[in-house]
Design a protein around this motif. Structure first.
Motif, PDB file in Angstrom:
ATOM      1  N   TYR A  43       0.808  -1.219   0.000  1.00  0.00           N
ATOM      2  CA  TYR A  43       0.000   0.000   0.000  1.00  0.00           C
ATOM      3  C   TYR A  43       0.841   1.269   0.000  1.00  0.00           C
ATOM      4  CZ  TYR A  43      -3.465   3.447   1.384  1.00  0.00           C
ATOM      5  OH  TYR A  43      -4.264   4.555   1.433  1.00  0.00           O
ATOM      6  N   PHE A  44       2.003   1.229   0.622  1.00  0.00           N
ATOM      7  CA  PHE A  44       2.839   2.421   0.721  1.00  0.00           C
ATOM      8  C   PHE A  44       3.973   2.435  -0.310  1.00  0.00           C
ATOM      9  CE2 PHE A  44       1.069   1.855   5.027  1.00  0.00           C
ATOM     10  CZ  PHE A  44       0.359   3.040   5.097  1.00  0.00           C
ATOM     11  N   ALA A  45       3.822   1.654  -1.370  1.00  0.00           N
ATOM     12  CA  ALA A  45       4.831   1.640  -2.436  1.00  0.00           C
ATOM     13  C   ALA A  45       4.920   3.010  -3.093  1.00  0.00           C
ATOM     14  CB  ALA A  45       4.473   0.584  -3.478  1.00  0.00           C
ATOM     15  N   ARG A  46       6.124   3.404  -3.467  1.00  0.00           N
ATOM     16  CA  ARG A  46       6.349   4.694  -4.107  1.00  0.00           C
ATOM     17  C   ARG A  46       7.295   4.522  -5.296  1.00  0.00           C
ATOM     18  NH1 ARG A  46       2.511   5.349  -1.819  1.00  0.00           N
ATOM     19  NH2 ARG A  46       1.952   6.859  -0.186  1.00  0.00           N
ATOM     20  N   ALA A  47       7.032   5.301  -6.339  1.00  0.00           N
ATOM     21  CA  ALA A  47       7.885   5.302  -7.536  1.00  0.00           C
ATOM     22  C   ALA A  47       8.389   6.726  -7.746  1.00  0.00           C
ATOM     23  CB  ALA A  47       7.097   4.831  -8.752  1.00  0.00           C
ATOM     24  N   VAL A  48       9.698   6.891  -7.746  1.00  0.00           N
ATOM     25  CA  VAL A  48      10.311   8.223  -7.857  1.00  0.00           C
ATOM     26  C   VAL A  48      11.046   8.332  -9.197  1.00  0.00           C
ATOM     27  CG1 VAL A  48      11.919   9.871  -6.830  1.00  0.00           C
ATOM     28  CG2 VAL A  48      10.580   8.330  -5.362  1.00  0.00           C
ATOM     29  N   PRO A  49      10.691   9.308 -10.033  1.00  0.00           N
ATOM     30  CA  PRO A  49      11.359   9.463 -11.333  1.00  0.00           C
ATOM     31  C   PRO A  49      12.647  10.271 -11.223  1.00  0.00           C
ATOM     32  CG  PRO A  49       9.587  11.062 -11.147  1.00  0.00           C
ATOM     33  CD  PRO A  49       9.563  10.254  -9.882  1.00  0.00           C
ATOM     34  N   PHE A  50      13.627   9.892 -12.008  1.00  0.00           N
ATOM     35  CA  PHE A  50      14.801  10.736 -12.194  1.00  0.00           C
ATOM     36  C   PHE A  50      15.297  10.519 -13.615  1.00  0.00           C
ATOM     37  CE2 PHE A  50      16.379   6.768 -10.402  1.00  0.00           C
ATOM     38  CZ  PHE A  50      17.495   6.468 -11.176  1.00  0.00           C
ATOM     39  N   ASP A  51      16.019  11.498 -14.137  1.00  0.00           N
ATOM     40  CA  ASP A  51      16.424  11.406 -15.541  1.00  0.00           C
ATOM     41  C   ASP A  51      17.849  11.890 -15.724  1.00  0.00           C
ATOM     42  OD1 ASP A  51      16.272  14.428 -16.096  1.00  0.00           O
ATOM     43  OD2 ASP A  51      14.240  13.984 -15.420  1.00  0.00           O
TER      44      ASP A  51
END
Length: 299
Positions: free
Chosen positions: A162-170
């Motif tokens: 439930y607390f999964a997070r996806a953080v973008p970086f480039d």
């Protein structure tokens, strides 16, 4: 941050002066001036000059009113293509009733390589890449970034994280028109439901209420048939099942006012708090039959 600068919007008063390269254009909102577009240049790109000119709808030799809505339409037309993250239209030169316009843009970069890394299985990564379906050369827009983040997080939440997070970086390349985009995933632990509480239930007791939710269960010793993990999509279906049960009892006005998910200090667990309004119970009144020639009303 997206920025739209219209040459007529930078003036706070009703009448003013727009100055650029020692050329002045009087701005009068009550009485716009008419000019001829002598020349239009495009800066900030080496590959989209003709395309930007076409998108803008501005044509050399056409009349243009300053102030007027032609510049606003031009900006909207360019933004609508989702290929820039900044556009400015300004006057570069004025000679009598002729003026030169400059359209300065900043292109959205294209994606060279897209990937998902972090706390994720190979099979999960494969499923997500197929769902997101990013192709090489695609423009990396704010909308694409947001949608991708939502897809990854929802996918993992539906697996109990439930607390999964996806953080973008480039990583940008030297020409600033290409970038590698990567989303780093932090799953955390699977979340279980410690307690389900209900406020407002009088007609239906706690046990019967919970029985309607087939996939949302609190921890109770050793659960064999159903695990107590929290999955948002299952929870949504279970709330519909509760409403259907209440309606079947004649409580047609039943409403779930809120269904809060409360995180506990121990992040492995959550509580769910329901607040409901059962409403009045409806009954069948007198039933009249029409056209019943074969059978009597007694049936």
């Amino acid at each position: 941050m997206k920025r739209i600068i219209v040459l007529v919007l930078s003036v706070l008063s009703v009448c003013g002066v727009f100055a650029q390269n020692q050329n002045e254009v009087e701005l009068n909102y009550y009485s716009p001036s008419t000019y001829l577009i002598n020349k239009i240049t495009v800066t900030g790109t080496s590959t989209l000059n003709d395309a930007i000119l076409s998108m803008s709808g501005l044509v050399e030799g056409d009349e243009i009113k300053i102030p007027g809505d032609q510049i606003t339409r031009a900006l909207k037309n360019i933004w609508a293509q989702n290929i820039v993250d900044d556009v400015v239209i300004s006057i570069s030169k004025v000679e009598g009733v002729r003026l030169d316009l400059n359209i300065h843009i900043h292109e959205l970069p294209r994606i060279d390589r897209f990937d998902i890394i972090g706390e994720i299985k190979k099979s999960e990564r494969k499923d997500l890449l197929e769902q997101i379906n990013v192709v090489r050369g695609q423009r990396f827009t704010a909308s694409l970034e947001k949608n991708t983040k939502n897809i990854i997080e929802k996918y993992l939440q539906n697996k109990g994280y439930y607390f999964a997070r996806a953080v973008p970086f480039d990583t940008m390349f030297n020409d600033e028109n290409l970038k590698n985009v990567t989303f780093k995933v932090k799953k955390g632990r699977k979340v279980k439901i410690k307690e389900i509480s209900i406020v407002g239930n009088e007609e239906v007791d706690y046990k019967t209420f919970n029985k309607q939710m087939h996939n949302t269960k609190a921890v109770m010793g050793i659960r064999v048939w159903k695990r107590s993990k929290y999955i948002p999509s299952d929870f949504s279906d279970d709330k519909d099942a509760v409403k259907y049960y209440y309606n079947s009892l004649g409580l047609r006005d039943f409403k779930i006012n809120s269904s809060k998910v409360v995180q506990l200090k121990n992040k492995r667990f959550i509580n769910i708090k329901f607040d409901v309004t059962e409403g009045r119970k409806y009954y069948f009144g007198k039933i009249n039959w029409i056209g019943n020639y074969k059978y009597t009303d007694a049936i």
